[in-house]
Write an enzyme that holds these catalytic residues in place. Sequence first.
Site, PDB file in Angstrom:
ATOM      1  N   LYS A 220      10.419  -2.443   0.661  1.00  0.00           N
ATOM      2  CA  LYS A 220       9.637  -3.588   1.103  1.00  0.00           C
ATOM      3  C   LYS A 220      10.504  -4.850   1.211  1.00  0.00           C
ATOM      4  CE  LYS A 220       5.680  -1.330   1.363  1.00  0.00           C
ATOM      5  NZ  LYS A 220       5.359  -0.474   0.298  1.00  0.00           N
TER       6      LYS A 220
ATOM      7  N   ARG B  49       4.091 -14.470   6.783  1.00  0.00           N
ATOM      8  CA  ARG B  49       3.278 -13.694   5.843  1.00  0.00           C
ATOM      9  C   ARG B  49       2.686 -14.672   4.826  1.00  0.00           C
ATOM     10  NH1 ARG B  49       3.599 -11.148   9.536  1.00  0.00           N
ATOM     11  NH2 ARG B  49       4.477  -9.089   9.905  1.00  0.00           N
TER      12      ARG B  49
ATOM     13  N   TYR C 237      -0.222   2.275  10.135  1.00  0.00           N
ATOM     14  CA  TYR C 237      -0.649   1.933   8.774  1.00  0.00           C
ATOM     15  C   TYR C 237      -1.944   1.126   8.797  1.00  0.00           C
ATOM     16  CZ  TYR C 237      -0.956  -0.961   4.553  1.00  0.00           C
ATOM     17  OH  TYR C 237      -1.418  -1.623   3.450  1.00  0.00           O
TER      18      TYR C 237
ATOM     19  N   PRO D 208      11.942  -7.030  -2.199  1.00  0.00           N
ATOM     20  CA  PRO D 208      12.860  -6.245  -3.046  1.00  0.00           C
ATOM     21  C   PRO D 208      14.078  -5.730  -2.281  1.00  0.00           C
ATOM     22  CG  PRO D 208      10.603  -5.489  -3.306  1.00  0.00           C
ATOM     23  CD  PRO D 208      10.589  -6.461  -2.186  1.00  0.00           C
TER      24      PRO D 208
ATOM     25  N   THR E  57      -5.088   2.941   9.902  1.00  0.00           N
ATOM     26  CA  THR E  57      -5.686   3.861   8.926  1.00  0.00           C
ATOM     27  C   THR E  57      -6.392   3.086   7.810  1.00  0.00           C
ATOM     28  OG1 THR E  57      -3.612   4.085   7.666  1.00  0.00           O
ATOM     29  CG2 THR E  57      -4.061   5.761   9.349  1.00  0.00           C
ATOM     30  N   LYS E  58      -5.852   1.923   7.443  1.00  0.00           N
ATOM     31  CA  LYS E  58      -6.549   1.103   6.431  1.00  0.00           C
ATOM     32  C   LYS E  58      -7.875   0.592   7.010  1.00  0.00           C
ATOM     33  CE  LYS E  58      -5.478   0.097   2.844  1.00  0.00           C
ATOM     34  NZ  LYS E  58      -5.614   0.774   1.515  1.00  0.00           N
TER      35      LYS E  58
ATOM     36  N   ASN F 135       9.490 -15.212   7.428  1.00  0.00           N
ATOM     37  CA  ASN F 135      10.462 -14.330   6.765  1.00  0.00           C
ATOM     38  C   ASN F 135      11.824 -14.995   6.604  1.00  0.00           C
ATOM     39  OD1 ASN F 135       8.518 -12.366   6.617  1.00  0.00           O
ATOM     40  ND2 ASN F 135       9.252 -11.194   8.374  1.00  0.00           N
TER      41      ASN F 135
ATOM     42  N   TYR G 224      -6.484   2.109  -5.102  1.00  0.00           N
ATOM     43  CA  TYR G 224      -5.242   1.543  -4.560  1.00  0.00           C
ATOM     44  C   TYR G 224      -4.413   2.573  -3.807  1.00  0.00           C
ATOM     45  CZ  TYR G 224      -5.629  -2.626  -7.576  1.00  0.00           C
ATOM     46  OH  TYR G 224      -6.032  -3.790  -8.171  1.00  0.00           O
ATOM     47  N   ALA G 225      -4.576   3.872  -4.094  1.00  0.00           N
ATOM     48  CA  ALA G 225      -3.648   4.877  -3.550  1.00  0.00           C
ATOM     49  C   ALA G 225      -3.623   4.816  -2.028  1.00  0.00           C
ATOM     50  CB  ALA G 225      -4.075   6.277  -4.003  1.00  0.00           C
TER      51      ALA G 225
ATOM     52  N   THR H 216      -6.126  -4.382   3.064  1.00  0.00           N
ATOM     53  CA  THR H 216      -5.098  -5.324   3.474  1.00  0.00           C
ATOM     54  C   THR H 216      -5.611  -6.257   4.570  1.00  0.00           C
ATOM     55  OG1 THR H 216      -3.015  -5.411   4.717  1.00  0.00           O
ATOM     56  CG2 THR H 216      -4.284  -3.426   4.967  1.00  0.00           C
ATOM     57  N   ASP H 217      -4.987  -7.434   4.678  1.00  0.00           N
ATOM     58  CA  ASP H 217      -5.342  -8.345   5.776  1.00  0.00           C
ATOM     59  C   ASP H 217      -4.819  -7.832   7.117  1.00  0.00           C
ATOM     60  OD1 ASP H 217      -2.637  -8.786   5.368  1.00  0.00           O
ATOM     61  OD2 ASP H 217      -2.783 -10.963   5.217  1.00  0.00           O
ATOM     62  N   GLU H 218      -3.966  -6.789   7.077  1.00  0.00           N
ATOM     63  CA  GLU H 218      -3.385  -6.288   8.331  1.00  0.00           C
ATOM     64  C   GLU H 218      -4.430  -5.640   9.234  1.00  0.00           C
ATOM     65  OE1 GLU H 218       0.375  -4.323   8.022  1.00  0.00           O
ATOM     66  OE2 GLU H 218       0.864  -5.359   6.156  1.00  0.00           O
TER      67      GLU H 218
HETATM   68  N1  LIG Z   1       1.871  -4.215  -0.740  1.00  0.00           N
HETATM   69  C1  LIG Z   1       1.096  -5.208  -0.283  1.00  0.00           C
HETATM   70  O1  LIG Z   1       1.568  -6.320  -0.086  1.00  0.00           O
HETATM   71  C2  LIG Z   1      -0.390  -4.968  -0.058  1.00  0.00           C
HETATM   72  C3  LIG Z   1      -1.184  -6.021   0.381  1.00  0.00           C
HETATM   73  C4  LIG Z   1      -2.568  -5.813   0.533  1.00  0.00           C
HETATM   74  C5  LIG Z   1      -3.114  -4.581   0.247  1.00  0.00           C
HETATM   75  N2  LIG Z   1      -2.311  -3.559  -0.162  1.00  0.00           N
HETATM   76  C6  LIG Z   1      -2.945  -2.273  -0.485  1.00  0.00           C
HETATM   77  O2  LIG Z   1      -2.786  -2.079  -1.884  1.00  0.00           O
HETATM   78  C7  LIG Z   1      -2.686  -0.682  -2.178  1.00  0.00           C
HETATM   79  C8  LIG Z   1      -1.438  -0.415  -2.992  1.00  0.00           C
HETATM   80  O3  LIG Z   1      -0.296  -0.842  -2.246  1.00  0.00           O
HETATM   81  P1  LIG Z   1       1.162  -0.741  -2.876  1.00  0.00           P
HETATM   82  O4  LIG Z   1       2.026  -1.695  -2.142  1.00  0.00           O
HETATM   83  O5  LIG Z   1       1.077  -0.800  -4.347  1.00  0.00           O
HETATM   84  O6  LIG Z   1       1.552   0.744  -2.440  1.00  0.00           O
HETATM   85  P2  LIG Z   1       2.680   1.696  -3.030  1.00  0.00           P
HETATM   86  O7  LIG Z   1       3.188   2.465  -1.842  1.00  0.00           O
HETATM   87  O8  LIG Z   1       3.659   0.937  -3.867  1.00  0.00           O
HETATM   88  O9  LIG Z   1       1.888   2.687  -4.029  1.00  0.00           O
HETATM   89  C9  LIG Z   1       1.013   3.664  -3.582  1.00  0.00           C
HETATM   90  C10 LIG Z   1       0.691   4.584  -4.739  1.00  0.00           C
HETATM   91  O10 LIG Z   1      -0.270   5.545  -4.300  1.00  0.00           O
HETATM   92  C11 LIG Z   1       0.160   6.846  -4.684  1.00  0.00           C
HETATM   93  N3  LIG Z   1      -0.340   7.808  -3.697  1.00  0.00           N
HETATM   94  C12 LIG Z   1       0.009   7.893  -2.382  1.00  0.00           C
HETATM   95  N4  LIG Z   1      -0.659   8.904  -1.784  1.00  0.00           N
HETATM   96  C13 LIG Z   1      -1.465   9.458  -2.737  1.00  0.00           C
HETATM   97  C14 LIG Z   1      -2.399  10.510  -2.740  1.00  0.00           C
HETATM   98  N5  LIG Z   1      -2.651  11.215  -1.618  1.00  0.00           N
HETATM   99  N6  LIG Z   1      -3.063  10.789  -3.877  1.00  0.00           N
HETATM  100  C15 LIG Z   1      -2.824  10.088  -5.014  1.00  0.00           C
HETATM  101  N7  LIG Z   1      -1.930   9.078  -5.081  1.00  0.00           N
HETATM  102  C16 LIG Z   1      -1.259   8.756  -3.945  1.00  0.00           C
HETATM  103  C17 LIG Z   1       1.680   6.776  -4.700  1.00  0.00           C
HETATM  104  O11 LIG Z   1       2.244   7.801  -5.510  1.00  0.00           O
HETATM  105  C18 LIG Z   1       1.897   5.373  -5.258  1.00  0.00           C
HETATM  106  O12 LIG Z   1       1.901   5.384  -6.654  1.00  0.00           O
HETATM  107  C19 LIG Z   1      -2.713   0.030  -0.819  1.00  0.00           C
HETATM  108  O13 LIG Z   1      -4.012   0.501  -0.592  1.00  0.00           O
HETATM  109  C20 LIG Z   1      -2.344  -1.051   0.177  1.00  0.00           C
HETATM  110  O14 LIG Z   1      -2.923  -0.810   1.434  1.00  0.00           O
HETATM  111  C21 LIG Z   1      -0.966  -3.725  -0.311  1.00  0.00           C
END
Ligand SMILES: NC(=O)c1ccc[n+]([C@@H]2O[C@H](COP(=O)([O-])OP(=O)(O)OC[C@H]3O[C@@H](n4cnc5c(N)ncnc54)[C@H](O)[C@@H]3O)[C@@H](O)[C@H]2O)c1
Length: 339
Positions: free
Chosen positions: A194, A219, A155, A197, A158-159, A254, A85-86, A128-130
Amino acid sequence: MTDAFIPKNIIVTGGCGFIGSNFVHYVVNNHPDVHVTVLDALTYAGNLENIKPLLGDQVEFVHGNICDAQLLDELVPGHDAIVHYAAESHNDNSIADPEPFLKTNVEGTFRLIEAARKYDVRFHHVSTDEVYGDLALDDPAKFTEETPYHPSSPYSSTKASSDLLVRAWFRTYGLRMTISNCSNNYGPYQHVEKFIPRQITNIIEGIRPKLYGDGLNVRDWIHTEDHSSAVWTILTQGRLGETYLIGANGERNNLTVLKDILRVMGQPEDAFDWVKDRPGHDRRYAIDATKLRTELGWKPTHTDFESGLRATVQWYVDNPQWWEPVKAATEAKYKAQGQ
Ligand SMILES: NC(=O)c1ccc[n+]([C@@H]2O[C@H](COP(=O)([O-])OP(=O)(O)OC[C@H]3O[C@@H](n4cnc5c(N)ncnc54)[C@H](O)[C@@H]3O)[C@@H](O)[C@H]2O)c1
């Protein structure tokens, strides 16, 4: 026919962020026999408080960076899966400064798949779907696993890059991997930068919410717990080398979501300000999750958006100590961008 996989000892990267920490709670609540090692760098987006009550025999925390190959060499052996997830996850930040996105999302994923291949550990990549870019508002189409990649922002590009690396490691090295691309999540523990929130905490603080552009960007909202159950399903039942889209038919623009939040919080529906749009703001996302539903039998449980939203609002009302310390700095950053 799917490859049944029974994980016992998993690494969850980014497990102190929004979706990662919700996934750790999901595993603890539903799979008490699975050990979880959370690897998180605790960037501005990570908060150890999200998982602190879970730390103990089942959940262990390692403070570290996914780009640190030496750390991965020490950590990965002995685990049977990595759920990744990071990421740097916020579009607006990627526009202001793309570099950390390249580092974490591309190089970090590269380091992880190298370690996964070296130690023959199964890898689930959360995306992500993005990566698919956007759809027109009047287009009846939705994204499917066959939609060509067309990312718009630093963003999402890179994904997209990280998804392609993971796929190439399957084809070239036989990495045991799956990928999921999910739509926008909502729920507890989401950073106040975000959309949902930010609006909720603005209203709690007596600040007028801000809406980008014309507010008609759509969205496809999914509750983060449904995202967790989908990732678990794909990790344990998904076919190796496959991508699954995750979505729960939650399309809303939105403006509608903001009006929902205002109504739930007892405010007039027009009590907000319009602000300038994000550059390159994607118009519409929509997910067709037929493959996940039919092949793996997954379905969402939070199908009533308004009740999920009410619970989310209540969580922010009940947990000011979680978000107040970062609220002022987040709003100052938006203000500097005119948003
Ligand atoms: N937020 C959404 O709606 C959404 C939707 C689809 C997919 N995603 C994907 O889900 C994943 C999590 O998203 P999120 O919204 O929880 O993100 P977030 O920004 O809330 O959390 C990211 C976490 O990764 C950690 N992190 C960042 N860089 C790091 C590194 N180099 N090494 C170790 N840890 C690191 C951060 O400390 C944090 O805890 C992402 O990959 C994102 O692309 C998010």
